[in-house]
Scaffold this active site. Structure first.
Site, PDB file in Angstrom:
ATOM      1  N   LYS A  93      32.029 -13.106  64.135  1.00 35.01           N
ATOM      2  CA  LYS A  93      32.574 -12.769  65.463  1.00 35.01           C
ATOM      3  C   LYS A  93      34.018 -12.287  65.402  1.00 35.01           C
ATOM      4  O   LYS A  93      34.733 -12.539  64.429  1.00 35.01           O
ATOM      5  CB  LYS A  93      32.435 -13.967  66.409  1.00 35.01           C
ATOM      6  CG  LYS A  93      31.008 -14.070  66.951  1.00 35.01           C
ATOM      7  CD  LYS A  93      30.857 -15.071  68.058  1.00 35.01           C
ATOM      8  CE  LYS A  93      29.396 -15.078  68.525  1.00 35.01           C
ATOM      9  NZ  LYS A  93      29.098 -16.194  69.419  1.00 35.01           N
ATOM     10  N   ARG A 100      24.340 -20.966  64.104  1.00 35.60           N
ATOM     11  CA  ARG A 100      23.626 -19.707  64.344  1.00 35.60           C
ATOM     12  C   ARG A 100      24.329 -18.650  63.494  1.00 35.60           C
ATOM     13  O   ARG A 100      25.480 -18.317  63.777  1.00 35.60           O
ATOM     14  CB  ARG A 100      23.693 -19.362  65.835  1.00 35.60           C
ATOM     15  CG  ARG A 100      23.012 -18.068  66.223  1.00 35.60           C
ATOM     16  CD  ARG A 100      23.159 -17.817  67.729  1.00 35.60           C
ATOM     17  NE  ARG A 100      22.490 -16.605  68.123  1.00 35.60           N
ATOM     18  CZ  ARG A 100      23.009 -15.379  68.010  1.00 35.60           C
ATOM     19  NH1 ARG A 100      24.200 -15.200  67.507  1.00 35.60           N
ATOM     20  NH2 ARG A 100      22.317 -14.335  68.405  1.00 35.60           N
TER      21      ARG A 100
HETATM   22  N1  HH2 Z   1      26.224 -15.520  70.256  1.00 37.73           N
HETATM   23  C1  HH2 Z   1      25.619 -14.338  70.466  1.00 37.73           C
HETATM   24  C2  HH2 Z   1      24.326 -14.307  70.990  1.00 37.73           C
HETATM   25  N2  HH2 Z   1      23.669 -15.436  71.300  1.00 37.73           N
HETATM   26  N3  HH2 Z   1      23.591 -17.781  71.407  1.00 37.73           N
HETATM   27  C3  HH2 Z   1      24.178 -18.961  71.225  1.00 37.73           C
HETATM   28  N4  HH2 Z   1      23.533 -20.096  71.533  1.00 37.73           N
HETATM   29  N5  HH2 Z   1      25.447 -19.065  70.707  1.00 37.73           N
HETATM   30  C4  HH2 Z   1      26.173 -17.967  70.390  1.00 37.73           C
HETATM   31  O1  HH2 Z   1      27.342 -18.113  69.969  1.00 37.73           O
HETATM   32  C5  HH2 Z   1      25.567 -16.673  70.568  1.00 37.73           C
HETATM   33  C6  HH2 Z   1      24.253 -16.629  71.095  1.00 37.73           C
HETATM   34  C7  HH2 Z   1      26.303 -13.058  70.130  1.00 37.73           C
HETATM   35  O2  HH2 Z   1      25.445 -12.015  70.475  1.00 37.73           O
HETATM   36  P1  HH2 Z   1      25.492 -10.503  70.049  1.00 37.73           P
HETATM   37  O3  HH2 Z   1      26.860 -10.001  70.325  1.00 37.73           O
HETATM   38  O4  HH2 Z   1      24.357  -9.782  70.670  1.00 37.73           O
HETATM   39  O5  HH2 Z   1      25.328 -10.465  68.541  1.00 37.73           O
HETATM   40  P2  HH2 Z   1      24.564 -11.338  67.489  1.00 37.73           P
HETATM   41  O6  HH2 Z   1      23.264 -11.672  68.115  1.00 37.73           O
HETATM   42  O7  HH2 Z   1      24.463 -10.427  66.297  1.00 37.73           O
HETATM   43  O8  HH2 Z   1      25.414 -12.544  67.194  1.00 37.73           O
END
Ligand code: HH2
Length: 266
Positions: free
Chosen positions: A211, A245
């Protein structure tokens, strides 16, 4: 928890696993590397992302969920939409991961009575995440009186509401939502004082892999954040997180193995 993005636009790997076959090959690889849970997401929630429709999400998710039936890992679906939740649970998903902490359901429990019944009956796991605002605008000027107490309060309220609707406490996982409507300082406070969320008595999940908070600390672009992601994962576990995750499952499993071997039990 290994991330399988079925999106054209996720921040680190958007578009790579859009087809069913590419997603399945990636899922197999993550399971072989040691993922206990696969988190399938069909809508990017990165800052500024455009929402996906119900049909778009389902078209991307259902064939992959069906193909993963009987797989050794639990299947989680990252979605904010009750209708998508309903259909993926019927298709065999084990967990729902909602970056809005099930706000749409707790705002209108009677309108979602069938979904709640489905979750009670299947003992569906539920990850409640905190987000301030929505993905389109959440990073514009996030403001808190006290980020740790406000995030804790939100998660506690949502968990209580759902338990009030008949879900069991042991179905629920809490996530402070690193990067979701938060500055570097807010994220830092949450990571350092994660114990305040852990003491609510439910398992805590952290998603910090690759991130931008890691970019802010190291100056590295998204493809060069593995070392930062591993350090953050270990810091999260030391602070009490029970689920991580991550995009890089093999490296995270190695880091955890070595770290556990050389650390005092926490
Ligand atoms: N971060 C992302 C998506 N879903 N779910 C949970 N529970 N915690 C998180 O920190 C979290 C999440 C970030 O999403 P995105 O920017 O779409 O990218 P990626 O899925 O590759 O992390």
């Amino acid at each position: 928890m290994g991330i399988v993005n079925l999106t054209p636009d996720s921040f680190s790997d958007g578009g790579r696993y859009l087809s069913r076959d590419a997603a399945l090959a990636h899922a197999e690889q993550l399971m072989a590397q040691g993922a206990d849970i696969l988190d399938l997401g069909a809508e990017s929630t990165r800052p500024g992302a455009q929402p996906a429709s119900i049909d778009e999400e389902l078209e991307r998710l259902l064939p992959v969920i069906e193909a993963l039936r009987g797989a050794p890992a639990a299947v989680s679906v990252d979605t904010r939409k009750p209708e998508v939740m309903r259909q993926v649970l019927a298709a065999g998903a084990d967990l729902i991961n909602d970056v809005e902490g099930m706000r749409s359901v707790t705002a209108d429990p009677s309108g979602h009575a069938d979904l709640l019944a489905q979750m009670r009956q299947h003992r569906t796991g539920l990850c409640l995440m905190h987000m301030q605002g929505d993905p389109l605008t959440m990073q514009e000027n996030p403001t808190y009186r006290d980020p740790v107490e406000q995030v804790r309060g939100f998660l506690q309220t949502q968990a209580r509401e759902l338990v009030g609707q008949g879900l069991a406490l042991d179905q629920i996982i809490l996530d402070p939502g690193i990067g979701f409507g938060k500055t570097l300082e807010h994220n830092q406070a949450l990571m350092r004082r994660l114990g305040r969320v852990c003491d609510l008595g439910m398992p805590v999940l952290i998603g910090i892999s690759r991130k931008s908070v890691l970019g802010a600390l190291t100056g590295r672009p998204v493809q060069e954040r593995l070392a930062g992601s591993l350090a953050a994962a270990l810091a999260a576990v030391r602070s009490g997180a029970q689920l991580l995750r991550v995009h890089d499952v093999a490296a995270t499993v190695d880091a955890l193995r070595v770290w556990h071997a050389f650390s005092e039990p926490v």
